[in-house]
Design an enzyme around this catalytic site. Structure first.
Site, PDB file in Angstrom:
ATOM      1  N   GLY A  10       0.778  -1.237   0.000  1.00 59.47           N
ATOM      2  CA  GLY A  10       0.000   0.000   0.000  1.00 59.47           C
ATOM      3  C   GLY A  10       0.810   1.288   0.000  1.00 59.47           C
ATOM      4  NE  ARG A  33       2.019  -7.208  11.066  1.00 60.51           N
ATOM      5  CZ  ARG A  33       0.693  -7.278  11.059  1.00 60.51           C
ATOM      6  NH1 ARG A  33       0.069  -7.779  12.098  1.00 60.51           N
ATOM      7  NH2 ARG A  33       0.004  -6.843  10.025  1.00 60.51           N
ATOM      8  CE1 TYR A  46      -8.137   2.527  10.270  1.00 59.10           C
ATOM      9  CE2 TYR A  46      -9.937   3.721   9.225  1.00 59.10           C
ATOM     10  CZ  TYR A  46      -8.600   3.359   9.269  1.00 59.10           C
ATOM     11  OH  TYR A  46      -7.725   3.852   8.327  1.00 59.10           O
TER      12      TYR A  46
END
Ligand code: NDP
Ligand code: 8X3
Length: 248
Positions: free
Chosen positions: A8, A29, A146
């Site tokens: 992204g 990660r 969020y």
């Protein structure tokens, strides 16, 4: 330094900056992706990568402390790593998902910023660019935690600017709207069809749009601080306030 560089916005920004001669510290990660990017973008002299979970405070501190000398002066920190999990109403949401969003979008961003700031301040220069969201300004059904994490990012960005007045350090909060990345695949737990629907029959922002924005910001004169930047696709807008109507 770009957190969340394995896909992204982060990956697109890494590619654009590498093309323009910057040296990069990339985090995430997924080690295989970090390794691949390091190879593609010029090898270990150009790209240093640190593989860690941003919500692990000790791991963040270790990563900063073990930076090679040649990568230890960070000019720009792009606090980009983050995620949304689920779109369920608050009473049905998964509390583990809520915690993971708080741990990543809020705590991870806090850890990176706090760990890296003293050195920037000592050098009297630097730029922190946070990736907030329109979700921090415009709540929507199912956005609950969020949206709240991104409201934190907005207010934290403004508040650290206040602390850093006179330090030479710049702070910007970029607030993107609908952008086609792996974001929705993650949000909908790898349900590709549901993720695709988010971008169907509409022209969303691309990761490159955000990368170019970051690059433009970094290249503004150092006496200029763009404080917040909300960027939506042309084909997105805010909705009307909702009114509940009872059955007659
Ligand atoms: P992607 O899913 O494509 O990228 C997210 C990145 O964050 C990945 O590199 C991922 O790396 C990293 N990341 C997530 N969790 C962790 C973690 N615990 N530790 C370390 N890294 C982590 O999504 P986007 O590029 O769209 O998202 C980037 C940012 O932009 C996020 O903060 C998102 O909230 C925000 N945003 C996105 C919008 C959109 O519509 N796409 C709009 C507005 C804001 P890895 O999995 O390898 O750890
Ligand atoms: C991502 C954009 O509108 O899906 O932050 O929350 S939105």
């Amino acid at each position: 330094m770009i957190t969340g560089a394995t896909s992204g916005f982060g990956e697109a920004t890494a590619r654009l900056f590498a093309k323009n001669g910057w040296r990069l510290i990339l985090t995430g990660r997924r080690k295989d992706r970090l390794e691949r990017l390091q190879n593609e973008l010029g090898g270990a002299d150009i790209v240093h990568y640190c593989c860690f979970n941003i919500s692990d405070r000790q791991a963040v501190e270790n990563a900063f402390q073990s930076l090679p000398e040649s990568f230890s002066n960070i000019d720009v920190l792009l606090n980009n790593a983050g995620l949304a999990l689920g779109l369920d109403p608050a009473d049905e949401s998964n509390l583990d998902d809520w915690e993971q969003m708080v741990d990543t979008n809020i705590k991870g961003l806090m850890y990176c910023t706090r760990t890296m700031l003293p050195k920037m301040k000592q050098r009297g220069q630097g730029y922190i660019i946070n990736i907030g969201s329109v979700a921090g300004n415009w709540p929507y059904p199912g956005g609950n935690v969020y949206c709240a994490t991104k409201a934190f990012v907005r207010q934290f960005s403004l508040a650290i600017r206040a602390d850093l007045l006179g330090s030479g350090i710049r702070v910007t909060n970029i607030e993107p709207g609908n952008a086609e990345t792996e974001f929705s695949t993650v949000r909908f737990n790898n349900d590709e069809q549901r993720a695709e629907n988010v971008y169907q029959n509409t022209k969303a922002l691309t990761a490159d749009d955000i990368a170019e924005t970051v690059y433009w910001l970094v290249n503004t004169p150092t006496h200029v601080n763009v404080t917040t930047m909300e960027i939506m696709p042309t084909e997105q807008s805010t909705g009307a306030l909702a009114v509940y109507r009872r059955d007659k």
